[in-house]
Design a protein around this motif. Structure first.
Motif, mmCIF file in Angstrom:
data_model
loop_
_atom_site.group_PDB
_atom_site.id
_atom_site.type_symbol
_atom_site.label_atom_id
_atom_site.label_comp_id
_atom_site.label_asym_id
_atom_site.label_seq_id
_atom_site.Cartn_x
_atom_site.Cartn_y
_atom_site.Cartn_z
ATOM 1 N N PRO A 1 0.845 -1.194 0.000
ATOM 2 C CA PRO A 1 0.000 0.000 0.000
ATOM 3 C C PRO A 1 0.885 1.250 0.000
ATOM 4 O O PRO A 1 2.052 1.202 0.408
ATOM 5 C CB PRO A 1 -0.789 -0.119 1.309
ATOM 6 C CG PRO A 1 -0.668 -1.542 1.721
ATOM 7 C CD PRO A 1 0.652 -2.021 1.200
ATOM 8 N N LEU A 2 0.313 2.359 -0.436
ATOM 9 C CA LEU A 2 1.034 3.629 -0.501
ATOM 10 C C LEU A 2 0.236 4.685 0.247
ATOM 11 O O LEU A 2 -0.964 4.848 0.015
ATOM 12 C CB LEU A 2 1.225 4.059 -1.955
ATOM 13 C CG LEU A 2 1.811 5.457 -2.199
ATOM 14 C CD1 LEU A 2 3.249 5.546 -1.681
ATOM 15 C CD2 LEU A 2 1.739 5.804 -3.686
ATOM 16 N N ILE A 3 0.914 5.397 1.155
ATOM 17 C CA ILE A 3 0.305 6.514 1.874
ATOM 18 C C ILE A 3 0.989 7.792 1.422
ATOM 19 O O ILE A 3 2.209 7.937 1.530
ATOM 20 C CB ILE A 3 0.443 6.342 3.397
ATOM 21 C CG1 ILE A 3 -0.329 5.102 3.855
ATOM 22 C CG2 ILE A 3 -0.058 7.594 4.130
ATOM 23 C CD1 ILE A 3 -0.087 4.719 5.296
ATOM 24 N N ILE A 4 0.190 8.711 0.897
ATOM 25 C CA ILE A 4 0.689 10.007 0.430
ATOM 26 C C ILE A 4 0.126 11.074 1.365
ATOM 27 O O ILE A 4 -1.084 11.292 1.415
ATOM 28 C CB ILE A 4 0.258 10.291 -1.024
ATOM 29 C CG1 ILE A 4 0.699 9.153 -1.946
ATOM 30 C CG2 ILE A 4 0.833 11.627 -1.500
ATOM 31 C CD1 ILE A 4 0.119 9.233 -3.344
ATOM 32 N N ALA B 1 2.830 2.060 -8.303
ATOM 33 C CA ALA B 1 1.904 0.967 -8.616
ATOM 34 C C ALA B 1 1.491 0.210 -7.350
ATOM 35 O O ALA B 1 1.684 -0.998 -7.238
ATOM 36 C CB ALA B 1 2.522 0.018 -9.636
ATOM 37 N N PRO B 2 0.924 0.919 -6.365
ATOM 38 C CA PRO B 2 0.618 0.280 -5.075
ATOM 39 C C PRO B 2 -0.605 -0.626 -5.153
ATOM 40 O O PRO B 2 -1.423 -0.526 -6.078
ATOM 41 C CB PRO B 2 0.337 1.481 -4.169
ATOM 42 C CG PRO B 2 -0.234 2.508 -5.100
ATOM 43 C CD PRO B 2 0.510 2.333 -6.398
ATOM 44 N N SER B 3 -0.728 -1.490 -4.152
ATOM 45 C CA SER B 3 -1.917 -2.320 -4.055
ATOM 46 C C SER B 3 -3.130 -1.480 -3.679
ATOM 47 O O SER B 3 -4.265 -1.808 -4.040
ATOM 48 C CB SER B 3 -1.693 -3.428 -3.020
ATOM 49 O OG SER B 3 -1.345 -2.873 -1.762
ATOM 50 N N ARG B 4 -2.896 -0.399 -2.946
ATOM 51 C CA ARG B 4 -3.963 0.515 -2.549
ATOM 52 C C ARG B 4 -3.324 1.840 -2.177
ATOM 53 O O ARG B 4 -2.197 1.862 -1.673
ATOM 54 C CB ARG B 4 -4.744 -0.051 -1.367
ATOM 55 C CG ARG B 4 -6.009 0.728 -1.014
ATOM 56 C CD ARG B 4 -6.777 0.008 0.072
ATOM 57 N NE ARG B 4 -7.912 0.797 0.533
ATOM 58 C CZ ARG B 4 -8.611 0.524 1.629
ATOM 59 N NH1 ARG B 4 -8.279 -0.533 2.368
ATOM 60 N NH2 ARG B 4 -9.632 1.268 1.991
ATOM 61 N N THR B 5 -4.022 2.944 -2.427
ATOM 62 C CA THR B 5 -3.459 4.264 -2.167
ATOM 63 C C THR B 5 -4.301 5.017 -1.150
ATOM 64 O O THR B 5 -5.531 5.038 -1.236
ATOM 65 C CB THR B 5 -3.379 5.096 -3.460
ATOM 66 O OG1 THR B 5 -2.612 4.392 -4.431
ATOM 67 C CG2 THR B 5 -2.727 6.444 -3.200
ATOM 68 N N PHE B 6 -3.605 5.661 -0.189
ATOM 69 C CA PHE B 6 -4.241 6.500 0.822
ATOM 70 C C PHE B 6 -3.684 7.922 0.683
ATOM 71 O O PHE B 6 -2.485 8.099 0.478
ATOM 72 C CB PHE B 6 -3.934 5.984 2.230
ATOM 73 C CG PHE B 6 -4.441 4.597 2.492
ATOM 74 C CD1 PHE B 6 -5.638 4.379 3.134
ATOM 75 C CD2 PHE B 6 -3.700 3.497 2.080
ATOM 76 C CE1 PHE B 6 -6.095 3.104 3.379
ATOM 77 C CE2 PHE B 6 -4.141 2.202 2.320
ATOM 78 C CZ PHE B 6 -5.350 2.007 2.971
ATOM 79 N N HIS C 1 3.997 -0.743 7.504
ATOM 80 C CA HIS C 1 2.968 -1.483 6.774
ATOM 81 C C HIS C 1 2.742 -0.968 5.355
ATOM 82 O O HIS C 1 1.996 -1.597 4.586
ATOM 83 C CB HIS C 1 1.645 -1.414 7.540
ATOM 84 C CG HIS C 1 1.742 -1.909 8.940
ATOM 85 N ND1 HIS C 1 1.643 -3.248 9.282
ATOM 86 C CD2 HIS C 1 1.965 -1.249 10.109
ATOM 87 C CE1 HIS C 1 1.778 -3.390 10.585
ATOM 88 N NE2 HIS C 1 1.971 -2.190 11.114
ATOM 89 N N ALA C 2 3.337 0.155 5.016
ATOM 90 C CA ALA C 2 3.084 0.764 3.704
ATOM 91 C C ALA C 2 4.262 1.639 3.315
ATOM 92 O O ALA C 2 5.065 2.044 4.159
ATOM 93 C CB ALA C 2 1.804 1.609 3.759
ATOM 94 N N ASP C 3 4.365 1.940 2.031
ATOM 95 C CA ASP C 3 5.277 2.988 1.585
ATOM 96 C C ASP C 3 4.639 4.327 1.946
ATOM 97 O O ASP C 3 3.428 4.522 1.748
ATOM 98 C CB ASP C 3 5.496 2.917 0.076
ATOM 99 C CG ASP C 3 6.268 1.671 -0.335
ATOM 100 O OD1 ASP C 3 7.178 1.257 0.411
ATOM 101 O OD2 ASP C 3 5.961 1.112 -1.406
ATOM 102 N N VAL C 4 5.442 5.241 2.491
ATOM 103 C CA VAL C 4 4.937 6.541 2.927
ATOM 104 C C VAL C 4 5.748 7.641 2.252
ATOM 105 O O VAL C 4 6.982 7.637 2.328
ATOM 106 C CB VAL C 4 5.023 6.690 4.461
ATOM 107 C CG1 VAL C 4 4.531 8.066 4.884
ATOM 108 C CG2 VAL C 4 4.205 5.603 5.155
ATOM 109 N N VAL C 5 5.072 8.569 1.595
ATOM 110 C CA VAL C 5 5.730 9.722 0.975
ATOM 111 C C VAL C 5 4.955 10.978 1.356
ATOM 112 O O VAL C 5 3.808 10.911 1.810
ATOM 113 C CB VAL C 5 5.812 9.595 -0.563
ATOM 114 C CG1 VAL C 5 6.554 8.330 -0.963
ATOM 115 C CG2 VAL C 5 4.428 9.632 -1.200
ATOM 116 N N VAL C 6 5.594 12.121 1.140
ATOM 117 C CA VAL C 6 4.972 13.416 1.427
ATOM 118 C C VAL C 6 4.791 14.180 0.123
ATOM 119 O O VAL C 6 5.712 14.259 -0.695
ATOM 120 C CB VAL C 6 5.830 14.234 2.415
ATOM 121 C CG1 VAL C 6 5.363 15.686 2.484
ATOM 122 C CG2 VAL C 6 5.782 13.605 3.804
#
Length: 209
Positions: free
Chosen positions: A4-7, A138-143, A89-94
């Motif tokens: 998952p990806l958290i932006i 290309a995340p499984s899910r994006t937040f 638990h996820a990739d995190v970017v700003v």
């Protein structure tokens, strides 16, 4: 399998901005800052005359703050620990709305507070920038986490399949800004990390169950 990806936005989500900006204006710029409703354009007034600053002067003050005063910004309660927990638990970017030449300054600022993550800069609505980041990871899910309703609207319009959390940790702004959850562009509105982190963790758990 992709993660998952958290932006996340930065100002008023991870770091306080309006409060230190207000203090700097009053101490050194001869300007008072007072929000009336959600109209930022009329919040800045010259102390001497009481007149509202012209738009170009507001932008000059904002640029001046980010050029020299970012050291005044401090983390919003719980934000540093939340980012560390989420990164397990996820990739995190700003994704932050700053001029591109401020990107490295923002990265170093966040790292200095313990948030060591990739930083993307943007100007204007965030939907197109979000779309580019999602295409890269290309995340499984994006937040997506942001304090401004217009960016949630842009995210939904451009990206579409994205989970959005409207979070504004600045008490000066939270009561007066438009709510993206009420307008249907955010999945939730939560203004404290004590409540936002458990909500995000529950959403991430849905990813793996």
């Amino acid at each position: 399998m992709s993660r998952p990806l958290i932006i996340s936005d930065c100002d008023e989500v991870l770091l306080y901005m309006v409060a230190p900006f207000r203090d700097w204006l009053a101490e050194t710029q001869g300007v008072d800052f007072h929000m009336v409703g959600n109209d930022f354009a009329h919040a800045l007034r010259w102390q001497e005359s009481g007149e509202v600053l012209a738009p170009e002067d507001i932008w000059k003050k904002l640029r001046g703050f980010f050029d020299t005063e970012m050291h005044r910004q401090t983390p919003i309660a719980g934000a540093v620990d939340a980012m560390a927990k989420l990164a397990e638990h996820a990739d995190v970017v700003v994704l932050t709305n700053l001029a591109d030449h401020h990107r490295e300054m923002r990265f170093e600022q966040l790292a200095g507070h313990g948030i060591d993550t990739r930083v993307f800069t943007n100007q204007g609505p965030k939907g197109p920038a979000l779309q580019n980041i999602v295409a890269e990871y290309a995340p499984s899910r994006t937040f997506f986490i942001d304090d401004l309703a217009q960016h949630h609207r842009s995210a939904r319009e451009v990206v579409g399949t994205i989970t959005t959390l409207h979070l504004c940790g600045e008490p000066l702004l939270a009561p007066v800004i438009d709510c993206a959850h009420k307008s249907g562009h955010a999945d939730a509105r939560i203004d404290s990390w004590d409540e936002a982190l458990p909500w995000l963790m529950r959403q991430l758990e849905k990813e793996t169950t």
